[in-house]
Design a protein around this motif. Sequence first.
Motif, PDB file in Angstrom:
ATOM      1  N   ASN A  42      31.139  44.816  37.500  1.00 42.36           N
ATOM      2  CA  ASN A  42      29.994  44.774  36.590  1.00 42.36           C
ATOM      3  C   ASN A  42      28.758  44.141  37.239  1.00 42.36           C
ATOM      4  O   ASN A  42      27.678  44.159  36.672  1.00 42.36           O
ATOM      5  CB  ASN A  42      30.390  43.977  35.331  1.00 42.36           C
ATOM      6  N   ILE A  43      28.919  43.611  38.414  1.00 41.37           N
ATOM      7  CA  ILE A  43      27.828  42.997  39.170  1.00 41.37           C
ATOM      8  C   ILE A  43      26.858  44.060  39.700  1.00 41.37           C
ATOM      9  O   ILE A  43      25.810  43.760  40.242  1.00 41.37           O
ATOM     10  CB  ILE A  43      28.438  42.170  40.339  1.00 41.37           C
ATOM     11  N   GLY A  44      27.215  45.342  39.552  1.00 40.97           N
ATOM     12  CA  GLY A  44      26.343  46.431  39.987  1.00 40.97           C
ATOM     13  C   GLY A  44      26.833  47.162  41.213  1.00 40.97           C
ATOM     14  O   GLY A  44      26.193  48.083  41.700  1.00 40.97           O
ATOM     15  N   VAL A  45      28.003  46.754  41.729  1.00 39.81           N
ATOM     16  CA  VAL A  45      28.609  47.420  42.890  1.00 39.81           C
ATOM     17  C   VAL A  45      29.863  48.142  42.415  1.00 39.81           C
ATOM     18  O   VAL A  45      30.780  47.528  41.876  1.00 39.81           O
ATOM     19  CB  VAL A  45      28.968  46.397  43.995  1.00 39.81           C
ATOM     20  N   SER A  46      29.899  49.440  42.570  1.00 39.39           N
ATOM     21  CA  SER A  46      30.999  50.246  42.029  1.00 39.39           C
ATOM     22  C   SER A  46      32.347  49.833  42.606  1.00 39.39           C
ATOM     23  O   SER A  46      32.527  49.759  43.821  1.00 39.39           O
ATOM     24  CB  SER A  46      30.748  51.729  42.334  1.00 39.39           C
ATOM     25  N   LEU A  47      33.294  49.577  41.723  1.00 35.20           N
ATOM     26  CA  LEU A  47      34.661  49.284  42.151  1.00 35.20           C
ATOM     27  C   LEU A  47      35.272  50.484  42.852  1.00 35.20           C
ATOM     28  O   LEU A  47      36.055  50.335  43.793  1.00 35.20           O
ATOM     29  CB  LEU A  47      35.508  48.902  40.936  1.00 35.20           C
ATOM     30  N   LEU A  48      34.915  51.669  42.396  1.00 36.03           N
ATOM     31  CA  LEU A  48      35.436  52.887  43.032  1.00 36.03           C
ATOM     32  C   LEU A  48      34.998  52.954  44.497  1.00 36.03           C
ATOM     33  O   LEU A  48      35.791  53.283  45.374  1.00 36.03           O
ATOM     34  CB  LEU A  48      34.963  54.131  42.285  1.00 36.03           C
ATOM     35  N   SER A  99      33.206  43.243  32.550  1.00 37.01           N
ATOM     36  CA  SER A  99      32.640  43.061  31.212  1.00 37.01           C
ATOM     37  C   SER A  99      33.716  43.347  30.163  1.00 37.01           C
ATOM     38  O   SER A  99      34.764  43.934  30.461  1.00 37.01           O
ATOM     39  CB  SER A  99      31.466  44.021  31.002  1.00 37.01           C
ATOM     40  N   SER A 100      33.442  42.963  28.941  1.00 29.15           N
ATOM     41  CA  SER A 100      34.380  43.249  27.849  1.00 29.15           C
ATOM     42  C   SER A 100      34.536  44.757  27.662  1.00 29.15           C
ATOM     43  O   SER A 100      35.618  45.245  27.329  1.00 29.15           O
ATOM     44  CB  SER A 100      33.894  42.603  26.549  1.00 29.15           C
ATOM     45  N   TYR A 101      33.458  45.515  27.887  1.00 35.04           N
ATOM     46  CA  TYR A 101      33.539  46.982  27.789  1.00 35.04           C
ATOM     47  C   TYR A 101      34.539  47.520  28.814  1.00 35.04           C
ATOM     48  O   TYR A 101      35.390  48.365  28.500  1.00 35.04           O
ATOM     49  CB  TYR A 101      32.181  47.637  28.074  1.00 35.04           C
ATOM     50  N   GLN A 102      34.403  47.058  30.054  1.00 39.03           N
ATOM     51  CA  GLN A 102      35.275  47.554  31.119  1.00 39.03           C
ATOM     52  C   GLN A 102      36.734  47.198  30.850  1.00 39.03           C
ATOM     53  O   GLN A 102      37.629  48.003  31.076  1.00 39.03           O
ATOM     54  CB  GLN A 102      34.826  46.985  32.465  1.00 39.03           C
ATOM     55  N   LEU A 103      36.967  45.989  30.370  1.00 38.85           N
ATOM     56  CA  LEU A 103      38.340  45.557  30.087  1.00 38.85           C
ATOM     57  C   LEU A 103      38.952  46.358  28.939  1.00 38.85           C
ATOM     58  O   LEU A 103      40.146  46.632  28.943  1.00 38.85           O
ATOM     59  CB  LEU A 103      38.354  44.060  29.764  1.00 38.85           C
ATOM     60  N   HIS A 104      38.127  46.741  27.979  1.00 40.49           N
ATOM     61  CA  HIS A 104      38.623  47.534  26.848  1.00 40.49           C
ATOM     62  C   HIS A 104      39.283  48.827  27.326  1.00 40.49           C
ATOM     63  O   HIS A 104      40.296  49.259  26.772  1.00 40.49           O
ATOM     64  CB  HIS A 104      37.450  47.867  25.908  1.00 40.49           C
ATOM     65  N   TRP A 105      38.685  49.413  28.361  1.00 42.90           N
ATOM     66  CA  TRP A 105      39.168  50.716  28.854  1.00 42.90           C
ATOM     67  C   TRP A 105      40.052  50.573  30.092  1.00 42.90           C
ATOM     68  O   TRP A 105      40.176  51.510  30.868  1.00 42.90           O
ATOM     69  CB  TRP A 105      37.982  51.622  29.185  1.00 42.90           C
ATOM     70  N   ALA A 106      40.650  49.417  30.331  1.00 42.41           N
ATOM     71  CA  ALA A 106      41.465  49.201  31.550  1.00 42.41           C
ATOM     72  C   ALA A 106      42.856  48.685  31.182  1.00 42.41           C
ATOM     73  O   ALA A 106      43.209  47.542  31.494  1.00 42.41           O
ATOM     74  CB  ALA A 106      40.759  48.224  32.487  1.00 42.41           C
ATOM     75  N   PRO A 107      43.682  49.522  30.559  1.00 43.81           N
ATOM     76  CA  PRO A 107      44.975  49.037  30.034  1.00 43.81           C
ATOM     77  C   PRO A 107      45.991  48.615  31.084  1.00 43.81           C
ATOM     78  O   PRO A 107      46.850  47.782  30.805  1.00 43.81           O
ATOM     79  CB  PRO A 107      45.498  50.232  29.222  1.00 43.81           C
ATOM     80  N   SER A 108      45.925  49.152  32.294  1.00 43.35           N
ATOM     81  CA  SER A 108      46.991  48.830  33.259  1.00 43.35           C
ATOM     82  C   SER A 108      46.553  47.855  34.349  1.00 43.35           C
ATOM     83  O   SER A 108      47.330  47.539  35.243  1.00 43.35           O
ATOM     84  CB  SER A 108      47.553  50.112  33.895  1.00 43.35           C
ATOM     85  N   LEU A 109      45.307  47.356  34.268  1.00 42.09           N
ATOM     86  CA  LEU A 109      44.823  46.387  35.249  1.00 42.09           C
ATOM     87  C   LEU A 109      45.727  45.160  35.286  1.00 42.09           C
ATOM     88  O   LEU A 109      46.072  44.585  34.250  1.00 42.09           O
ATOM     89  CB  LEU A 109      43.397  45.965  34.879  1.00 42.09           C
ATOM     90  N   ARG A 110      46.118  44.735  36.489  1.00 43.27           N
ATOM     91  CA  ARG A 110      46.932  43.539  36.678  1.00 43.27           C
ATOM     92  C   ARG A 110      46.358  42.757  37.857  1.00 43.27           C
ATOM     93  O   ARG A 110      46.651  43.056  39.013  1.00 43.27           O
ATOM     94  CB  ARG A 110      48.405  43.904  36.940  1.00 43.27           C
ATOM     95  N   ALA A 111      45.550  41.745  37.578  1.00 43.60           N
ATOM     96  CA  ALA A 111      44.879  40.992  38.635  1.00 43.60           C
ATOM     97  C   ALA A 111      45.824  39.974  39.274  1.00 43.60           C
ATOM     98  O   ALA A 111      46.796  39.549  38.662  1.00 43.60           O
ATOM     99  CB  ALA A 111      43.655  40.280  38.070  1.00 43.60           C
ATOM    100  N   HIS A 112      45.511  39.586  40.517  1.00 43.97           N
ATOM    101  CA  HIS A 112      46.208  38.472  41.164  1.00 43.97           C
ATOM    102  C   HIS A 112      46.034  37.228  40.296  1.00 43.97           C
ATOM    103  O   HIS A 112      46.993  36.551  39.925  1.00 43.97           O
ATOM    104  CB  HIS A 112      45.608  38.251  42.553  1.00 43.97           C
ATOM    105  N   SER A 113      44.761  36.919  39.958  1.00 40.94           N
ATOM    106  CA  SER A 113      44.417  35.812  39.074  1.00 40.94           C
ATOM    107  C   SER A 113      43.155  36.194  38.321  1.00 40.94           C
ATOM    108  O   SER A 113      42.329  36.953  38.841  1.00 40.94           O
ATOM    109  CB  SER A 113      44.183  34.524  39.869  1.00 40.94           C
ATOM    110  N   GLY A 114      43.003  35.661  37.106  1.00 36.33           N
ATOM    111  CA  GLY A 114      41.831  35.998  36.302  1.00 36.33           C
ATOM    112  C   GLY A 114      41.266  34.771  35.628  1.00 36.33           C
ATOM    113  O   GLY A 114      41.966  33.773  35.434  1.00 36.33           O
ATOM    114  N   ALA A 115      39.979  34.842  35.272  1.00 36.25           N
ATOM    115  CA  ALA A 115      39.316  33.731  34.591  1.00 36.25           C
ATOM    116  C   ALA A 115      38.471  34.245  33.439  1.00 36.25           C
ATOM    117  O   ALA A 115      37.774  35.262  33.578  1.00 36.25           O
ATOM    118  CB  ALA A 115      38.435  32.953  35.574  1.00 36.25           C
TER     119      ALA A 115
END
Length: 480
Positions: free
Chosen positions: A155-161, A178-194
């Motif tokens: 969401n910082i403006g640099v495409s994750l893709l 962002s909350s929008y991105q997380l809403h549409w990311a059901p299988s994301l599993r981060a090393h660590s999150g904040a």
Amino acid sequence: MGSQEVSNVDWQGKHVTVAGLGVSGIPAARALHERGALVTVVNDGDDERSRAQAAELEALGITVRLGDGDTLPGSTELVVTAPGWQPGKPLFTAAAEAGVPVWGDVELAWRLRGQDGREPAPWLAVTGTNGKTTTVRMLASILEAAGLRTAAVGNIGVSLLDAVLGDETYDVLAVELSSYQLHWAPSLRAHSGAVLNLAPDHLDWHGSMAGYAADKGRIYEGNRVACVYNAQDAATEDLVREADVEEGCRAIGFTLGTPGPSQLGVVDGILVDRAFVADRQKQAQELAETSDVNPPAPHNIANALAAAALARAFGVPPKAVRDGLRAFRPDAHRIEHVADVSGVTYIDDSKATNTHAAEASLASYDPIVWIAGGLAKGATFDELVTGAAKRLKGVVLMGADRALIREALARHAPEVPVVDLDRTDTGAMSAAVREAARLAGSGDTVLLAPACASMDMFVNYNKRGEAFADAVRELADESA
């Protein structure tokens, strides 16, 4: 899907609808087309820019449908959406009725990582109402100081893709979500999150505070090493409790006070770690001094602690935390010192586009002549004004919803002088700065922290900040 398992979707001949042209939609359409998917892009707008973007994609063999983002193409097997598209759009209702899954660009990036045979880089992920970009950039600076190949993305403006599919190889990614991105990311599993903090924002999109918080909390799902929360914001800790994490993952708090075991905090001007040490009950590791944080405002020190916690979760040594924070330079328009004129300090925090961000900004200075106003986005200002009242020497209001702030000031700070600027022309900011200068005296701070969005008068918060800085420099030139 496991935390590091690579998804092996067969894209050949798969009918995918990409919702929205733009920062996320165009890279998604290209990536899917390159993998053999049959891609149709749908877009609400049909303006000159959209037509130019469509022509580039159509030249590759991608179908683009402009002016109708609501109708689901009949053969669709998957929808990949831009994060800002609201869940209630007819396109998504039709997809749900047809049993068609909907992914965001973050979900697509997560699924595509590692498909080229490279070991996928772990993600250290950050969300929150305010401070995300600063924290992610601090985190990347710390990781770089540790000699790791990294990038600040999302969401910082640099495409994750682009980060996942590009030629560059990374050891770890610092990911703003962002909350929008997380809403549409059901299988994301981060090393660590904040989750840095939670305050009402984007409620029109999420439907309720509970919906907004739940989407933010998705960042903790499946975390492997650490769920980092704000010990001074109970709502973030509640999200950790509700998360389904991998065995052995720890809850790590950060606080501006003295840290308890499994926390990072501040003792006598030192950032200390009682989480990633051998004996959490008796040991504390010094990481940096508060003066190493730029600027050392309280909310920015909190950002630094969150970044440090994620870096330490990844095994970064203490020295790299200090060196990374020292090397970090904040973005423009984030509590940025513009100039000192006649003993008055002028601070540009145009990025404070909501009340929570403005609250943090106002807490950093005293006494203040406050420049505020713009588009309120449904916000109320009583709590903000009540908290800041004792610091306010004067207020200059501008923008479409300035009356809401004026009324809150009348209720909670009636003794504070208020200038109400009823103008939206290009000279309005210059007039606001001059009025603020008139109210300020030596030792005061004139603070642009609008607590509102900028689009009623400016293209974005950057342009608003630039107008403020230009007006201050004009003032400085006259005083020289």
